[in-house]
Design a protein around this motif. Structure first.
Motif, mmCIF file in Angstrom:
data_model
loop_
_atom_site.group_PDB
_atom_site.id
_atom_site.type_symbol
_atom_site.label_atom_id
_atom_site.label_comp_id
_atom_site.label_asym_id
_atom_site.label_seq_id
_atom_site.Cartn_x
_atom_site.Cartn_y
_atom_site.Cartn_z
ATOM 1 N N MET A 1 0.847 -1.192 0.000
ATOM 2 C CA MET A 1 0.000 0.000 0.000
ATOM 3 C C MET A 1 0.887 1.248 0.000
ATOM 4 O O MET A 1 1.878 1.310 0.722
ATOM 5 C CB MET A 1 -0.912 0.008 1.235
ATOM 6 C CG MET A 1 -1.949 1.118 1.228
ATOM 7 S SD MET A 1 -3.025 1.083 2.680
ATOM 8 C CE MET A 1 -3.927 -0.438 2.417
ATOM 9 N N GLN A 2 0.522 2.245 -0.813
ATOM 10 C CA GLN A 2 1.341 3.445 -0.925
ATOM 11 C C GLN A 2 1.349 4.237 0.382
ATOM 12 O O GLN A 2 0.377 4.245 1.135
ATOM 13 C CB GLN A 2 0.800 4.327 -2.049
ATOM 14 C CG GLN A 2 0.950 3.726 -3.436
ATOM 15 C CD GLN A 2 0.433 4.653 -4.513
ATOM 16 O OE1 GLN A 2 -0.217 5.645 -4.214
ATOM 17 N NE2 GLN A 2 0.742 4.337 -5.744
ATOM 18 N N LYS A 3 2.472 4.933 0.590
ATOM 19 C CA LYS A 3 2.678 5.659 1.840
ATOM 20 C C LYS A 3 1.568 6.668 2.108
ATOM 21 O O LYS A 3 1.055 6.758 3.220
ATOM 22 C CB LYS A 3 4.044 6.362 1.785
ATOM 23 C CG LYS A 3 4.337 7.246 2.986
ATOM 24 C CD LYS A 3 5.683 7.914 2.849
ATOM 25 C CE LYS A 3 5.955 8.884 3.989
ATOM 26 N NZ LYS A 3 7.269 9.550 3.835
ATOM 27 N N ASN A 4 1.171 7.434 1.094
ATOM 28 C CA ASN A 4 0.155 8.457 1.338
ATOM 29 C C ASN A 4 -1.212 7.849 1.604
ATOM 30 O O ASN A 4 -2.042 8.427 2.315
ATOM 31 C CB ASN A 4 0.090 9.454 0.175
ATOM 32 C CG ASN A 4 -0.303 8.808 -1.145
ATOM 33 O OD1 ASN A 4 -0.085 7.626 -1.353
ATOM 34 N ND2 ASN A 4 -0.878 9.599 -2.035
ATOM 35 N N VAL A 5 -1.471 6.662 1.033
ATOM 36 C CA VAL A 5 -2.731 5.972 1.296
ATOM 37 C C VAL A 5 -2.781 5.506 2.745
ATOM 38 O O VAL A 5 -3.803 5.653 3.433
ATOM 39 C CB VAL A 5 -2.917 4.783 0.336
ATOM 40 C CG1 VAL A 5 -4.167 3.985 0.693
ATOM 41 C CG2 VAL A 5 -2.987 5.277 -1.101
ATOM 42 N N VAL A 6 -1.672 4.929 3.232
ATOM 43 C CA VAL A 6 -1.594 4.496 4.626
ATOM 44 C C VAL A 6 -1.771 5.691 5.556
ATOM 45 O O VAL A 6 -2.518 5.623 6.541
ATOM 46 C CB VAL A 6 -0.248 3.800 4.907
ATOM 47 C CG1 VAL A 6 -0.096 3.511 6.397
ATOM 48 C CG2 VAL A 6 -0.134 2.511 4.115
ATOM 49 N N ALA A 7 -1.088 6.794 5.267
ATOM 50 C CA ALA A 7 -1.194 7.987 6.103
ATOM 51 C C ALA A 7 -2.631 8.514 6.121
ATOM 52 O O ALA A 7 -3.145 8.912 7.173
ATOM 53 C CB ALA A 7 -0.237 9.068 5.605
#
Length: 214
Positions: A1-7
């Motif tokens: 999962m992409q970093k900005n999605v997780v954030a």
């Protein structure tokens, strides 16, 4: 999962958790006693404490489901006895009163540190209950803000800063707060909620550690 999605996901989760700790659940418009709120918890956030917290919340809500409005009254009474009093909270929800030593005062060093952090981001504490800035709910809302900034691509909010905030503030005392809550209401809503908070914080820290090691 992409970093900005997780954030972005974590920003939403911390907002729910923080507000649930700050708000008396007597208003039927509030979602915190609706099973769907917790059934929709992101499956990506998975560890032993998260699972146990969700399970306890589910058991509690199932037990009060047949009480109609009295279910909200029961939970509101639990909230009041735990976090308000009288004569004093059974489980003080402020970091300063959970750290011990010279910080064990109503407005100790953790509260001053939170003011500094909030002001540094152009934020201020504004809530109808006039809570100290080191309230667990406010710390989680600040963490939600940091995650939202990361999701938006703010380069000035680094993983190291987020991890340091978690370690220095909510993750450093959530176990103490949860212990006080469990002593007063071991099978209540907020014991499950704080177990979920602790599990989410640990999942987030482990995810950041793994990302930094990659």
């Amino acid at each position: 999962m992409q970093k900005n999605v997780v954030a972005g996901m974590l920003a939403d989760v911390y907002a729910v958790l923080g507000n649930a700790l700050l708000t008396v659940p007597s208003d039927p418009e509030l979602p915190y006693l609706e099973p769907a709120t917790w059934e929709g918890f992101p499956v990506e956030l998975s560890n032993e404490d998260v699972a146990a917290g969700l399970e306890q919340i589910g058991r509690y809500l199932a037990a009060v489901q047949g009480l109609c409005d009295n279910g909200r009254e029961k939970t509101s009474l639990e909230f009041t006895k735990l976090f308000v009093g009288p004569p004093s909270p059974a489980a003080a929800p402020w970091e300063s009163l959970n750290r011990g030593g010279e910080d064990a005062v109503g407005y100790g060093k953790p509260a001053l540190e939170m003011v500094r952090l909030l002001e540094g981001c152009g934020l201020e504490v504004s809530n109808e209950n006039n809570q100290y800035p080191d309230h667990m709910g406010i710390e989680l809302l600040f963490l939600s803000y940091l995650c939202a900034q990361q999701a938006a691509g703010a380069a000035e909010v680094a993983n190291a800063d987020v991890c340091a905030f978690m370690e220095d503030h909510p993750l450093g005392w959530v176990a103490a707060l949860r212990g006080s809550v469990e002593e007063a209401y071991s099978n209540g809503f907020y014991a499950g909620l704080l177990l979920l908070v602790e599990g989410t914080l640990r999942w987030h820290r482990d995810a950041l550690d793994a990302e930094n090691a990659a």
